[in-house]
Structure formats: structure tokens, C-alpha cells
Design an enzyme around this catalytic site. Sequence first.
Site, PDB file in Angstrom:
ATOM      1  N   ARG A   1     120.932  77.551 -16.031  1.00 14.17           N
ATOM      2  CA  ARG A   1     120.475  76.926 -17.286  1.00 14.17           C
ATOM      3  C   ARG A   1     121.590  76.855 -18.324  1.00 14.17           C
ATOM      4  NH1 ARG A   1     114.413  77.470 -17.388  1.00 14.17           N
ATOM      5  NH2 ARG A   1     114.395  76.792 -19.540  1.00 14.17           N
TER       6      ARG A   1
ATOM      7  N   TYR B   1     123.051  73.696 -20.190  1.00  7.93           N
ATOM      8  CA  TYR B   1     122.228  73.171 -21.284  1.00  7.93           C
ATOM      9  C   TYR B   1     122.275  74.118 -22.480  1.00  7.93           C
ATOM     10  CZ  TYR B   1     118.030  71.238 -23.560  1.00  7.93           C
ATOM     11  OH  TYR B   1     117.134  70.678 -24.446  1.00  7.93           O
ATOM     12  N   ASP B   2     121.977  75.409 -22.222  1.00  9.03           N
ATOM     13  CA  ASP B   2     121.862  76.368 -23.326  1.00  9.03           C
ATOM     14  C   ASP B   2     123.197  76.509 -24.065  1.00  9.03           C
ATOM     15  OD1 ASP B   2     119.587  76.663 -21.814  1.00  9.03           O
ATOM     16  OD2 ASP B   2     119.626  78.839 -21.736  1.00  9.03           O
ATOM     17  N   GLU B   3     124.287  76.712 -23.289  1.00  7.10           N
ATOM     18  CA  GLU B   3     125.584  76.934 -23.923  1.00  7.10           C
ATOM     19  C   GLU B   3     126.143  75.628 -24.487  1.00  7.10           C
ATOM     20  OE1 GLU B   3     126.344  79.738 -24.737  1.00  7.10           O
ATOM     21  OE2 GLU B   3     126.279  81.231 -23.145  1.00  7.10           O
ATOM     22  N   GLY B   4     125.838  74.511 -23.823  1.00 12.11           N
ATOM     23  CA  GLY B   4     126.256  73.212 -24.380  1.00 12.11           C
ATOM     24  C   GLY B   4     125.635  72.991 -25.749  1.00 12.11           C
TER      25      GLY B   4
ATOM     26  N   SER C   1     104.005  67.498 -17.923  1.00 14.28           N
ATOM     27  CA  SER C   1     103.894  66.290 -17.102  1.00 14.28           C
ATOM     28  C   SER C   1     103.564  66.660 -15.654  1.00 14.28           C
ATOM     29  CB  SER C   1     105.166  65.445 -17.199  1.00 14.28           C
ATOM     30  OG  SER C   1     106.313  66.245 -17.155  1.00 14.28           O
TER      31      SER C   1
ATOM     32  N   GLY D   1     102.567  82.999 -13.690  1.00 20.51           N
ATOM     33  CA  GLY D   1     102.014  82.140 -14.746  1.00 20.51           C
ATOM     34  C   GLY D   1     101.751  82.895 -16.040  1.00 20.51           C
TER      35      GLY D   1
ATOM     36  N   PRO E   1     112.843  81.812 -19.205  1.00 19.45           N
ATOM     37  CA  PRO E   1     112.451  82.671 -20.334  1.00 19.45           C
ATOM     38  C   PRO E   1     110.990  83.143 -20.208  1.00 19.45           C
ATOM     39  CG  PRO E   1     113.653  80.756 -21.118  1.00 19.45           C
ATOM     40  CD  PRO E   1     113.374  80.524 -19.660  1.00 19.45           C
TER      41      PRO E   1
ATOM     42  N   GLN F   1     109.028  84.376 -22.656  1.00 15.25           N
ATOM     43  CA  GLN F   1     108.146  84.090 -23.791  1.00 15.25           C
ATOM     44  C   GLN F   1     108.885  83.186 -24.780  1.00 15.25           C
ATOM     45  OE1 GLN F   1     107.361  87.859 -25.661  1.00 15.25           O
ATOM     46  NE2 GLN F   1     109.520  88.344 -25.936  1.00 15.25           N
TER      47      GLN F   1
HETATM   48  P1  NAD Z   1     114.872  62.710 -22.438  1.00  9.91           P
HETATM   49  O1  NAD Z   1     115.598  63.100 -21.200  1.00  9.91           O
HETATM   50  O2  NAD Z   1     113.606  61.943 -22.309  1.00  9.91           O
HETATM   51  O3  NAD Z   1     115.834  61.884 -23.404  1.00  9.91           O
HETATM   52  C1  NAD Z   1     117.224  62.089 -23.478  1.00  9.91           C
HETATM   53  C2  NAD Z   1     117.889  60.725 -23.598  1.00  9.91           C
HETATM   54  O4  NAD Z   1     119.323  60.917 -23.694  1.00  9.91           O
HETATM   55  C3  NAD Z   1     117.648  59.837 -22.372  1.00  9.91           C
HETATM   56  O5  NAD Z   1     117.232  58.566 -22.792  1.00  9.91           O
HETATM   57  C4  NAD Z   1     119.005  59.799 -21.675  1.00  9.91           C
HETATM   58  O6  NAD Z   1     119.212  58.630 -20.936  1.00  9.91           O
HETATM   59  C5  NAD Z   1     119.949  59.952 -22.853  1.00  9.91           C
HETATM   60  N1  NAD Z   1     121.278  60.471 -22.469  1.00  9.91           N
HETATM   61  C6  NAD Z   1     121.544  61.541 -21.683  1.00  9.91           C
HETATM   62  N2  NAD Z   1     122.873  61.700 -21.572  1.00  9.91           N
HETATM   63  C7  NAD Z   1     123.458  60.707 -22.315  1.00  9.91           C
HETATM   64  C8  NAD Z   1     124.794  60.331 -22.587  1.00  9.91           C
HETATM   65  N3  NAD Z   1     125.831  61.019 -22.083  1.00  9.91           N
HETATM   66  N4  NAD Z   1     125.020  59.252 -23.376  1.00  9.91           N
HETATM   67  C9  NAD Z   1     123.975  58.544 -23.895  1.00  9.91           C
HETATM   68  N5  NAD Z   1     122.688  58.849 -23.673  1.00  9.91           N
HETATM   69  C10 NAD Z   1     122.431  59.923 -22.890  1.00  9.91           C
HETATM   70  O7  NAD Z   1     114.634  64.055 -23.264  1.00  9.91           O
HETATM   71  P2  NAD Z   1     113.815  64.309 -24.613  1.00  9.91           P
HETATM   72  O8  NAD Z   1     112.747  65.259 -24.302  1.00  9.91           O
HETATM   73  O9  NAD Z   1     113.495  63.023 -25.285  1.00  9.91           O
HETATM   74  O10 NAD Z   1     114.907  65.110 -25.462  1.00  9.91           O
HETATM   75  C11 NAD Z   1     115.642  64.476 -26.497  1.00  9.91           C
HETATM   76  C12 NAD Z   1     116.537  65.510 -27.172  1.00  9.91           C
HETATM   77  O11 NAD Z   1     115.741  66.554 -27.727  1.00  9.91           O
HETATM   78  C13 NAD Z   1     117.530  66.177 -26.230  1.00  9.91           C
HETATM   79  O12 NAD Z   1     118.751  66.369 -26.903  1.00  9.91           O
HETATM   80  C14 NAD Z   1     116.890  67.506 -25.933  1.00  9.91           C
HETATM   81  O13 NAD Z   1     117.849  68.492 -25.612  1.00  9.91           O
HETATM   82  C15 NAD Z   1     116.178  67.803 -27.241  1.00  9.91           C
HETATM   83  N6  NAD Z   1     115.043  68.727 -27.035  1.00  9.91           N
HETATM   84  C16 NAD Z   1     113.892  68.280 -26.441  1.00  9.91           C
HETATM   85  C17 NAD Z   1     112.853  69.168 -26.222  1.00  9.91           C
HETATM   86  C18 NAD Z   1     111.552  68.737 -25.588  1.00  9.91           C
HETATM   87  O14 NAD Z   1     110.693  69.591 -25.377  1.00  9.91           O
HETATM   88  N7  NAD Z   1     111.319  67.478 -25.323  1.00  9.91           N
HETATM   89  C19 NAD Z   1     112.978  70.514 -26.604  1.00  9.91           C
HETATM   90  C20 NAD Z   1     114.180  70.917 -27.174  1.00  9.91           C
HETATM   91  C21 NAD Z   1     115.200  70.008 -27.404  1.00  9.91           C
HETATM   92  N1  UDP Z   2     106.578  75.644 -14.868  1.00  7.24           N
HETATM   93  C1  UDP Z   2     105.534  75.860 -13.968  1.00  7.24           C
HETATM   94  N2  UDP Z   2     105.198  74.854 -13.115  1.00  7.24           N
HETATM   95  C2  UDP Z   2     105.817  73.657 -13.119  1.00  7.24           C
HETATM   96  C3  UDP Z   2     106.863  73.423 -14.042  1.00  7.24           C
HETATM   97  C4  UDP Z   2     107.222  74.453 -14.890  1.00  7.24           C
HETATM   98  O1  UDP Z   2     104.923  76.937 -13.943  1.00  7.24           O
HETATM   99  O2  UDP Z   2     105.429  72.792 -12.310  1.00  7.24           O
HETATM  100  C5  UDP Z   2     106.919  76.713 -15.821  1.00  7.24           C
HETATM  101  C6  UDP Z   2     108.413  77.047 -15.906  1.00  7.24           C
HETATM  102  O3  UDP Z   2     108.758  78.023 -14.942  1.00  7.24           O
HETATM  103  C7  UDP Z   2     108.520  77.568 -17.330  1.00  7.24           C
HETATM  104  C8  UDP Z   2     107.462  76.784 -18.094  1.00  7.24           C
HETATM  105  O4  UDP Z   2     106.579  76.239 -17.105  1.00  7.24           O
HETATM  106  O5  UDP Z   2     108.170  78.933 -17.366  1.00  7.24           O
HETATM  107  C9  UDP Z   2     108.039  75.636 -18.921  1.00  7.24           C
HETATM  108  O6  UDP Z   2     108.881  74.865 -18.081  1.00  7.24           O
HETATM  109  P1  UDP Z   2     109.572  73.515 -18.568  1.00  7.24           P
HETATM  110  O7  UDP Z   2     110.506  73.098 -17.472  1.00  7.24           O
HETATM  111  O8  UDP Z   2     108.541  72.553 -19.011  1.00  7.24           O
HETATM  112  O9  UDP Z   2     110.381  73.912 -19.891  1.00  7.24           O
HETATM  113  P2  UDP Z   2     111.393  75.094 -20.264  1.00  7.24           P
HETATM  114  O10 UDP Z   2     111.452  76.096 -19.155  1.00  7.24           O
HETATM  115  O11 UDP Z   2     112.694  74.408 -20.469  1.00  7.24           O
HETATM  116  O12 UDP Z   2     110.803  75.670 -21.476  1.00  7.24           O
END
Ligand code: NAD
Ligand code: UDP
Length: 319
Positions: free
Chosen positions: A148, A151-154, A195, A213, A280, A282
Site C-alpha cells: 500500500r 499510495y500512502d507514501e506518495g 462497489s 469482517g 488498516p 479501524q
Molecule cells: P478514481 O480512480 O475514480 O479517479 C482518479 C482519476 O485520476 C481517474 O479518472 C484517473 O484516470 C485519473 N488519473 C490517474 N492517474 C493520472 C495521471 N497520471 N494523470 C492524469 N489523470 C490521472 O478515484 P476517486 O475515488 O475519484 O479518487 C479521486 C481522488 O481522491 C484521488 O486522488 C484519491 O486518492 C482521492 N481519495 C479518494 C477517496 C475515495 O474514497 N474515493 C478517499 C481518499 C482519497
Molecule cells: N474489503 C472486503 N471485501 C471486499 C473489498 C474490500 O472485506 O470485497 C475490505 C478491505 O479489506 C478493507 C475494507 O473492506 O478492510 C475497505 O476496503 P477498500 O478497498 O474499499 O478501501 P480501503 O482499504 O482503501 O479503505
Amino acid sequence: MARIYGSERRVLVTGGAGFLGSHLIDRLLDKGCEVVCVDNLFTGAKRNLYHLSGHPRFEFIRHDVTFPLYLEVDEIYNLACPASPIHYQHDPVATTKTSVHGAINMLGLAKRLRCKILQASTSEVYGDPAVHPQTEDYWGNVNPIGPRSCYDEGKRCAETLFFDYHRQHGLEIKVARIFNTYGPRMHPADGRVVSNFIMQALRGEPITIYGEGQQTRSFCYVDDLVDGLMRLMDTGPEITGPINIGNPGEFTMRQLADQVLALTGSMSPIEHRPLPPDDPRQRQPDITLATRVLGWTPKVSLAEGLKSTIDYFAGAYAS
Ligand code: NAD
Ligand code: UDP
Ligand code: UDP
């Protein structure tokens, strides 16, 4: 070059073809803004923007934010980055480049234009948190070398860059730490839990719970989230964040599965699968700061939000 005609605020949304970005664009257009969407369509889809084709204030540019970008805007929302674990782990080096090089390029653009820039950061900066609920002053518990980490460190490095551009160049920054958000236009196969569970329930397939779970997440409906981001962008220069944006309602994955089953009326069985590494245990946002500074609290309950999301998936994808 300075614009001669047009007084609408012109807003750049990177990652605008994705789930959150496409909803944000709808709201910005509703407010009368001009919107430029920049996206390389790695995880996003043109389908999320079809309804805007021909819109006089909307423009799409296919571009990867790891490369420089020269255009003229008044505000930048930097959302470009794959967000679901299977997407961001598919090409982890590209994920780090998107967060880090993408942030440098968008900050360079904001610096040249002297415009506000908002970063979509994440609750993942807290890692597997030892402090619960998470407050913005908690520094996190993150593995720097796990699956992970790209993503996290980025995202953590992007926050560092935002604050260094702020201190070094006086840039007006806004850092939002987004907690798990769900709603219509999530990709049905992106592996995120909401989803996955909805698609499985609608198709009568087993609901895949990872581990026992008992791990928790706090789920925010997309409309609430977008409202929080826009309020943050509209604050004065003294507000930089980081600021948590999420819904404090905390649920185990088992409880989520039960809600989805009840709302869909599905007979899908529950199936347990191995817990992914570094998952994670919680997560719950402390939103005291967002409430005080932005006057924001989420309005949509999990049951209401799930209903809308189920309707969307049932209409768009169920066979
Ligand atoms: P998503 O994957 O649906 O959308 C991300 C979009 O970024 C996509 O359209 C993808 O094509 C585009 N993308 C990826 N790499 C790219 C690049 N190099 N150049 C140009 N476009 C690029 O995800 P999302 O859920 O809509 O998330 C949007 C933002 O919110 C992200 O930065 C994500 O880290 C942040 N975020 C989302 C959640 C969540 O629960 N949805 C939680 C925390 C943070
Ligand atoms: N998870 C699950 N079943 C799935 C997909 C995810 O039990 O089919 C769990 C996953 O292990 C995590 C939580 O649901 O504990 C949220 O996962 P998600 O990938 O949605 O987001 P994130 O882990 O990045 O918060
Ligand atoms: N950049 C960009 N658009 C601009 C201005 C800059 O994409 O309008 C990129 C460019 O690639 C640059 C990066 O942003 O390398 C960082 O810009 P900054 O001015 O901070 O640094 P420098 O140009 O000195 O490397």
C-alpha cells in the site's frame, strides 16, 4: 496569457473523469464556473463525462499529470491518482509518480499562475492508525515498504510538497484528507468494498468479506464530500488544512455487508477471503476541524447513500 473575455472562474480539475472528479465538475458547472478536466483515463472513464459533451463551459484534455502542463486557470483541484487498492497496486511506480511528479507539476502551474490549489489527500496518510478517531495532528502509522506504500507514501510526499510550496513560495494551498467515499459512478470492478458488495448482491454472487469482517471504515456519500471540498476551496488564505473530510459513522465490514444484503433483498451468501497485507483495522475521521472552519457536516446517512448507489449500479450494470 491573461484572458481578455470571460469573467467566469476557470477551474482545473485533474482526475476529473474519475468517480469524485466527475461529481465535482458537475457541481462547479452548476455554480457557473468554466471547468477544464485533465485526465489520462487510467482509471477514469469518458462515460462519467458523456452528459457534459457539448457543454459550453466544459473542456476535456487527455493528459498525464506526471508531465508538465501549461494552461491558464484561476483554481486547481488536484485529484489525479488511482484510489482503489487494486488500481494503485497495478503499477505502483506509476502511482508514486502520479502523486509526486503530478503534485510538483500542478504546484509549479499554481506558482506560475499565483492561484489556489487543493490537494485530494487521504485518510491513508494515517496508515493503520494507533489513534482513534483520527485527528489532523496525528502523524500516522504507515509501512514505507509494503504493497500500500506507493499510495500512502506518495500521498504523504504530496502533502510535504504542498506545505513546502506554501512556506517557500507563499502558495495558497488547501489539503483535504478524504476518508472512504462512495456513490454513483464508482467503477464496478475497482475492488473497493462498497462497489464490490453491491455488485455481488445484485448478481446473487457471494459477498466477499476479507478476514473476519471486524475491521471498520467510515463511509461518506459523494455529494457530502464534494460539498466539503468546495467549502475548503472557498476559504481564505489562512486556511491550509490538512483537514479531514469524511463521515464519522463507523461500521464493520460485516455490518456493511448486512446493510447491502437488506437493502438489495439479495440472497447472496457471505464468503470469507484472506485479509490483504497492511489492511488498516479501524478508521474514523474526527471532523471537529471541518465543522468549525468550514461549517460542514455530512448530511447523508449510510442507508440513504447506499440506496442511491444501489439504484445507480442496478440501472447501469446489473445483468
Ligand atoms: P478514481 O480512480 O475514480 O479517479 C482518479 C482519476 O485520476 C481517474 O479518472 C484517473 O484516470 C485519473 N488519473 C490517474 N492517474 C493520472 C495521471 N497520471 N494523470 C492524469 N489523470 C490521472 O478515484 P476517486 O475515488 O475519484 O479518487 C479521486 C481522488 O481522491 C484521488 O486522488 C484519491 O486518492 C482521492 N481519495 C479518494 C477517496 C475515495 O474514497 N474515493 C478517499 C481518499 C482519497
Ligand atoms: N474489503 C472486503 N471485501 C471486499 C473489498 C474490500 O472485506 O470485497 C475490505 C478491505 O479489506 C478493507 C475494507 O473492506 O478492510 C475497505 O476496503 P477498500 O478497498 O474499499 O478501501 P480501503 O482499504 O482503501 O479503505
Ligand atoms: N510546471 C508546469 N506548468 C507550469 C509551470 C510549471 O507543468 O505552468 C511544471 C514544470 O515541469 C516544473 C514544475 O512544474 O518543473 C515545478 O515548477 P517550479 O516552478 O516549482 O520549479 P522549476 O521550474 O524551477 O523546476
